[in-house]
Design a protein around this motif. Structure first.
Motif, PDB file in Angstrom:
ATOM      1  N   PHE A 368      11.962   7.070  -2.831  1.00 40.17           N
ATOM      2  CA  PHE A 368      10.898   7.801  -3.543  1.00 40.17           C
ATOM      3  C   PHE A 368      10.542   9.172  -2.285  1.00 40.17           C
ATOM      4  N   TYR A 369       9.492  10.109  -2.929  1.00 40.32           N
ATOM      5  CA  TYR A 369       9.320  11.208  -2.221  1.00 40.32           C
ATOM      6  C   TYR A 369       7.902  10.845  -1.728  1.00 40.32           C
ATOM      7  N   TYR A 370       6.811  10.183  -2.075  1.00 40.81           N
ATOM      8  CA  TYR A 370       5.504   9.434  -1.599  1.00 40.81           C
ATOM      9  C   TYR A 370       5.936   7.671  -2.280  1.00 40.81           C
ATOM     10  N   LEU A 371       4.968   6.860  -1.247  1.00 38.76           N
ATOM     11  CA  LEU A 371       5.083   5.695  -0.542  1.00 38.76           C
ATOM     12  C   LEU A 371       4.411   5.196  -1.797  1.00 38.76           C
ATOM     13  N   ASN A 372       6.014   4.060  -1.927  1.00 40.41           N
ATOM     14  CA  ASN A 372       5.359   3.202  -3.044  1.00 40.41           C
ATOM     15  C   ASN A 372       4.817   1.956  -2.614  1.00 40.41           C
ATOM     16  N   LEU A 373       3.691   2.278  -3.198  1.00 41.70           N
ATOM     17  CA  LEU A 373       2.859   0.692  -2.101  1.00 41.70           C
ATOM     18  C   LEU A 373       3.494  -0.444  -1.953  1.00 41.70           C
ATOM     19  N   ASP A 374       3.760  -1.450  -1.317  1.00 43.10           N
ATOM     20  CA  ASP A 374       4.389  -2.782  -1.474  1.00 43.10           C
ATOM     21  C   ASP A 374       2.910  -4.060  -0.762  1.00 43.10           C
ATOM     22  N   GLY A 375       1.851  -3.073  -0.588  1.00 42.37           N
ATOM     23  CA  GLY A 375       0.668  -4.302  -0.501  1.00 42.37           C
ATOM     24  C   GLY A 375      -0.338  -3.311  -0.138  1.00 42.37           C
ATOM     25  N   LEU A 376      -1.898  -3.583  -0.386  1.00 42.95           N
ATOM     26  CA  LEU A 376      -2.748  -2.568  -0.009  1.00 42.95           C
ATOM     27  C   LEU A 376      -4.313  -3.216  -0.112  1.00 42.95           C
ATOM     28  N   ARG A 377      -5.186  -3.327   1.451  1.00 35.05           N
ATOM     29  CA  ARG A 377      -5.974  -3.734   1.518  1.00 35.05           C
ATOM     30  C   ARG A 377      -7.006  -2.994   2.192  1.00 35.05           C
ATOM     31  N   VAL A 378      -8.115  -2.870   2.521  1.00 32.23           N
ATOM     32  CA  VAL A 378      -9.006  -2.201   3.075  1.00 32.23           C
ATOM     33  C   VAL A 378     -10.062  -2.615   4.166  1.00 32.23           C
ATOM     34  N   ALA A 379     -10.229  -2.108   4.833  1.00 29.65           N
ATOM     35  CA  ALA A 379     -10.899  -1.952   6.580  1.00 29.65           C
ATOM     36  C   ALA A 379     -12.055  -0.775   6.879  1.00 29.65           C
ATOM     37  N   ASP A 380     -12.231  -1.239   7.695  1.00 29.08           N
ATOM     38  CA  ASP A 380     -13.294  -0.105   8.674  1.00 29.08           C
ATOM     39  C   ASP A 380     -13.385   0.463   9.723  1.00 29.08           C
ATOM     40  N   PHE A 381     -12.104   1.114   9.687  1.00 25.84           N
ATOM     41  CA  PHE A 381     -11.512   1.827  11.192  1.00 25.84           C
ATOM     42  C   PHE A 381     -12.337   2.660  12.090  1.00 25.84           C
ATOM     43  N   GLU A 382     -13.024   3.139  10.843  1.00 25.29           N
ATOM     44  CA  GLU A 382     -14.184   4.610  11.685  1.00 25.29           C
ATOM     45  C   GLU A 382     -15.457   4.112  11.968  1.00 25.29           C
ATOM     46  N   HIS A 419       4.116  -8.822   5.658  1.00 27.56           N
ATOM     47  CA  HIS A 419       3.447  -9.023   3.821  1.00 27.56           C
ATOM     48  C   HIS A 419       2.583  -8.332   3.886  1.00 27.56           C
ATOM     49  N   PHE A 420       1.056  -8.854   4.750  1.00 29.35           N
ATOM     50  CA  PHE A 420       0.057  -9.070   4.224  1.00 29.35           C
ATOM     51  C   PHE A 420      -0.606  -8.835   5.926  1.00 29.35           C
ATOM     52  N   PRO A 421      -0.983  -7.388   6.670  1.00 27.80           N
ATOM     53  CA  PRO A 421      -1.921  -7.828   7.608  1.00 27.80           C
ATOM     54  C   PRO A 421      -3.285  -8.044   7.809  1.00 27.80           C
ATOM     55  N   TYR A 422      -3.579  -8.428   8.703  1.00 23.84           N
ATOM     56  CA  TYR A 422      -5.265  -8.846   9.350  1.00 23.84           C
ATOM     57  C   TYR A 422      -5.476  -7.641   9.552  1.00 23.84           C
ATOM     58  N   ILE A 423      -6.714  -8.243   8.506  1.00 26.93           N
ATOM     59  CA  ILE A 423      -7.518  -6.919   9.317  1.00 26.93           C
ATOM     60  C   ILE A 423      -9.435  -7.099   9.469  1.00 26.93           C
ATOM     61  N   TYR A 424      -9.751  -7.261  10.694  1.00 27.84           N
ATOM     62  CA  TYR A 424     -10.696  -7.804  11.128  1.00 27.84           C
ATOM     63  C   TYR A 424     -11.133  -7.499  12.547  1.00 27.84           C
ATOM     64  N   ASP A 425     -12.688  -7.487  13.027  1.00 23.34           N
ATOM     65  CA  ASP A 425     -13.290  -6.499  14.066  1.00 23.34           C
ATOM     66  C   ASP A 425     -13.303  -8.098  15.245  1.00 23.34           C
ATOM     67  N   PHE A 426     -11.919  -7.491  15.671  1.00 18.83           N
ATOM     68  CA  PHE A 426     -11.660  -8.563  17.080  1.00 18.83           C
ATOM     69  C   PHE A 426     -12.709  -8.725  18.412  1.00 18.83           C
ATOM     70  N   ASN A 427     -12.487  -7.537  18.030  1.00 21.60           N
ATOM     71  CA  ASN A 427     -13.236  -6.954  20.097  1.00 21.60           C
ATOM     72  C   ASN A 427     -15.080  -7.180  19.527  1.00 21.60           C
ATOM     73  N   ASN A 428     -15.829  -6.939  18.132  1.00 21.00           N
ATOM     74  CA  ASN A 428     -17.184  -6.965  18.118  1.00 21.00           C
ATOM     75  C   ASN A 428     -17.766  -5.144  18.594  1.00 21.00           C
ATOM     76  N   ASP A 429     -16.410  -4.658  18.134  1.00 12.53           N
ATOM     77  CA  ASP A 429     -17.240  -2.886  17.928  1.00 12.53           C
ATOM     78  C   ASP A 429     -17.210  -2.330  17.743  1.00 12.53           C
ATOM     79  N   GLY A 430     -17.329  -2.719  15.657  1.00 14.19           N
ATOM     80  CA  GLY A 430     -18.309  -2.295  15.284  1.00 14.19           C
ATOM     81  C   GLY A 430     -17.238  -1.590  14.549  1.00 14.19           C
ATOM     82  N   ILE A 461      -1.137 -15.240   8.113  1.00  6.15           N
ATOM     83  CA  ILE A 461      -2.541 -15.074   9.189  1.00  6.15           C
ATOM     84  C   ILE A 461      -3.563 -15.871   9.037  1.00  6.15           C
ATOM     85  N   ILE A 462      -4.499 -16.131   9.524  1.00  6.71           N
ATOM     86  CA  ILE A 462      -5.276 -16.441  10.463  1.00  6.71           C
ATOM     87  C   ILE A 462      -5.846 -16.711  11.191  1.00  6.71           C
ATOM     88  N   TYR A 463      -7.677 -16.278  11.232  1.00  7.10           N
ATOM     89  CA  TYR A 463      -8.122 -15.755  12.419  1.00  7.10           C
ATOM     90  C   TYR A 463      -9.058 -17.045  12.419  1.00  7.10           C
TER      91      TYR A 463
END
Length: 658
Positions: A368-382, A419-430, A461-463
């Motif tokens: 496809f021209y655009y990504l066909n999403l295989d998975g989706l989750r939310v995060a706060d990288f900013e 299949h599914f990345p793990y999202i977490y503030d591992f280093n406690n930097d916000g 994955i578990i943390y």
């Protein structure tokens, strides 16, 4: 002598022994029975390498009698070279016995014969023949120990009559009435089966016990049944508390659950497959409904049939507060657009486009021209203070971090993404970081370290910490790389070769044991194998279950005991740390294709949600007390069929530094 089994395959139809004809991954988290007659046997092996190939076992006849034939030859490669087709008699044998069997080989280039003292497909003894050799081996995981071996001229199309006397301390092997081996082996409870890597015709397999041993076997079997029943009596039974008619919007295990304003809401997604099997699915219908079964809103056209409901991947939708307004939204992707809508009304809040992948050199075989999403989750990288970023991915190659306007901030492309990345503030930097596949990735998309694995991918994955006041670890079900525990410096704390590690959970499954327990189950090559580990990663228990769809999800069951959900079938239920089923589901024709665990009413006690393509039933312990503790578990804004589950006391799961 008395026969425990006298099996000549005469009651079998002339057909393949039942198997999943698609060799599919649906059994990773869907529980279903393969149609057909199985008699006293089960086939413990499933393998994706056999797609477009027939079953492993075939019943044939010469017009006078039936035969069971190994129908697979040696169709394995790569990580599955040690995978042997097996056909196993279902019941454990508790006392010494004798096996009689006659068979012939259609090929002698690989090993074939009989298995005994069998625990799992990766924990067994076997008598094996090959072109110029006969031997007895003990297999545990990937280690094959030859206990005895002799030069032996094995011939194709020659009948071999085998007798194996399995005693308390010895195993004696006879071939065509000649004694071949006399081995010192300590007896253990186990099973008997056919095992072969070459096309083999089996005439029969009989299991006999002396009159005395037969009586003792029955006594030991009854004692084991009584032991398990005594355990069952210690726990309250399951009680049905709700039924929901799913109409034409039912689906497989594509469920999201949201607890919002003291009410619980569900979303089910249907799909259409495009291009190649499960690789590029289109989310075709999304339905939001409440606990009473009322539909709040629906996107797309529902089509309740197997082609729109059963799939072995995640579909791209989540429930989360994606804009920081303290309300819940639904974010989903359909037809190459990303939508954010209000949870309760489905009203559009905003929409955008996924990443362009057209002619991208880091994207292979995407049509496809655009990504066909295989998975989706939310995060706060900013460092927004809420999870306003999106994490989207293709199948195994790339992960993209998107900002609030759906623009790509960075892209991960290194090892297999899983299949599914793990999202977490591992280093406690916000800001959130990401663990994906085998890599620890910063909030800016930089690889901080990579674990020393390169094959296959991490499924779950578990943390979490594994002991009170202990440091936290990454606990991984890494497919062919097994079960792994890593610290946040990338050091491997524990590695275990369970086979293709598929699902994993961490909880206090044993109140009398220090620390938390890990329960893992395998799939490809050895489905059904389940193991419990202590907080240090040492094996406590091991068992091979006959069911598929084994979730191993923790359940805060009655306010005191945490149990582990295997599946919702008649042979499933909730098990303890020793892998004994201690709570069974009622025999009430409830749906058992899919199951999920969730605290629906917010009282600290988990409900178990069971559904199929028609109905959803909800169960809860018939009696319970208020839990003494609150618990941390996987975030409700990140549902996936590929997430490890944990249930850890709040406080125990606080960050502890080295």
């Amino acid at each position: 002598m008395k026969y425990l089994y006298k099996e000549d395959f005469s009651d079998f139809p002339l057909d393949e022994f039942p198997y999943d004809i698609n060799h599919s991954a649906l059994g990773e988290y869907h529980t279903f029975t393969i149609p057909g007659y199985t008699g006293n046997f089960y086939d413990p092996i499933s393998l994706h390498q056999w797609r477009s190939k027939d079953g492993s076992w075939l019943v044939t006849s010469d017009g006078t009698k039936n035969y069971m034939e190994q129908n697979r030859a040696n169709e394995v490669s790569g990580a599955f070279l040690s995978c042997y087709p097996l056909l196993v008699l279902k019941d454990y044998i508790y006392k010494p016995y004798t096996i009689n069997s006659t068979f012939l080989f259609y090929s002698i280039e690989e090993y074939g014969g009989l298995s005994f003292l069998y625990q799992t497909s990766r924990n067994l003894y076997a008598l094996l023949f090959k072109e110029n050799e006969i031997k007895v081996v003990y297999r545990y995981d990937e280690t094959f120990t030859t206990l005895a071996s002799k030069e032996f001229k094995t011939e194709a199309l020659k009948e071999y009559r085998v007798k194996i006397d399995v005693g308390y301390k010895k195993v004696i092997v006879y071939v065509n009435d000649l004694q071949i081996f006399d081995l010192d082996i300590i007896f253990r409870i186990g099973k008997v089966g056919l095992i072969s890597k070459v096309a083999t015709r089996y005439y029969n397999i009989d299991v006999l016990l002396t009159d005395e041993m037969f009586k003792e076997h029955l006594t030991a079997k009854e004692r084991e049944i009584n032991r398990q029943e005594a355990k069952i009596k210690k726990y309250p039974s399951l009680k049905l508390i709700n039924k929901i008619n799913l109409g034409n919007f039912a689906s497989g295990r594509q469920l999201r659950i949201a607890r919002y304003d003291n009410k619980t809401y569900f979303l089910l997604a249907q799909h259409q497959k495009r291009i190649m099997r499960d690789s590029f699915a289109r989310l075709s219908c999304l339905t939001c409904f409440d606990y009473e079964g009322n539909i709040l809103w629906q996107k797309g056209k529902p089509q309740n049939d197997i082609n729109h409901t059963l799939i072995s991947c995640d579909l791209p939708f989540q429930v989360a507060d994606i804009n920081g307004d303290k309300k819940l939204e639904v974010v989903y992707s359909m037809d190459f657009k990303i939508y954010v809508v209000d949870l309760l009304t489905g009203k559009l809040i905003k929409e955008g486009l996924p990443p362009i992948i057209y002619k991208d050199p880091l994207v292979k075989n995407e049509p496809f021209y655009y990504l066909n999403l295989d998975g989706l989750r939310v995060a706060d990288f900013e460092g927004l203070g809420y999870r306003g970023n999106l994490v989207v991915k293709d199948r195994y190659q790339n992960v993209y971090a998107l900002d609030e306007n759906f623009k790509v901030m960075w892209r991960y492309h290194h090892k297999n993404t899983g299949h599914f990345p793990y999202i977490y503030d591992f280093n406690n930097d916000g800001k959130d970081e990401m663990f994906v596949g085998y890599d620890y990735v910063s909030s800016k998309g930089e690889i901080i370290w990579s674990a020393p694995y390169n094959s296959d991918h991490t499924d779950e994955i578990i943390y979490t910490n594994l002991e009170p006041n202990g440091k936290k670890y990454l606990v991984l079900a890494s497919g062919n790389e097994g079960m792994n525990v890593l610290d946040m410096n990338g050091n491997v704390y524990k590695h275990n070769e369970i086979g293709h590690a598929q699902r994993i959970s961490v909880a206090d499954y044993d109140l009398n044991r220090y620390g938390y327990e890990i329960i893992t189950t395998a799939f490809w090559g050895s489905p059904g194998i389940t193991r419990t580990y202590d907080y240090q990663g040492n094996i406590i228990a091991e068992k091979e279950f006959l069911s598929n769809g084994n979730l191993v999800a923790p359940v805060m069951y009655d306010g005191v005991n945490t149990l582990c959900l295997l599946n919702a079938s008649e042979i499933g239920g909730l098990m303890d740390s020793n892998l004994d089923i201690v709570v069974k589901f009622p025999l009430d024709n409830h749906p058992s294709l899919c199951a999920e665990v969730f605290d629906i009413d917010g009282d600290g006690i988990d409900e178990i949600i069971c559904w199929d393509l028609k109905e959803m039933w909800v169960y809860k312990a018939s009696s319970y007390v208020k839990p003494k503790y609150e618990y941390d578990k996987y975030s409700e804004d990140a549902f996936s069929n590929y997430r490890g589950e944990f249930l850890v006391k709040k406080g125990d799961n606080d960050e502890k530094k080295d």
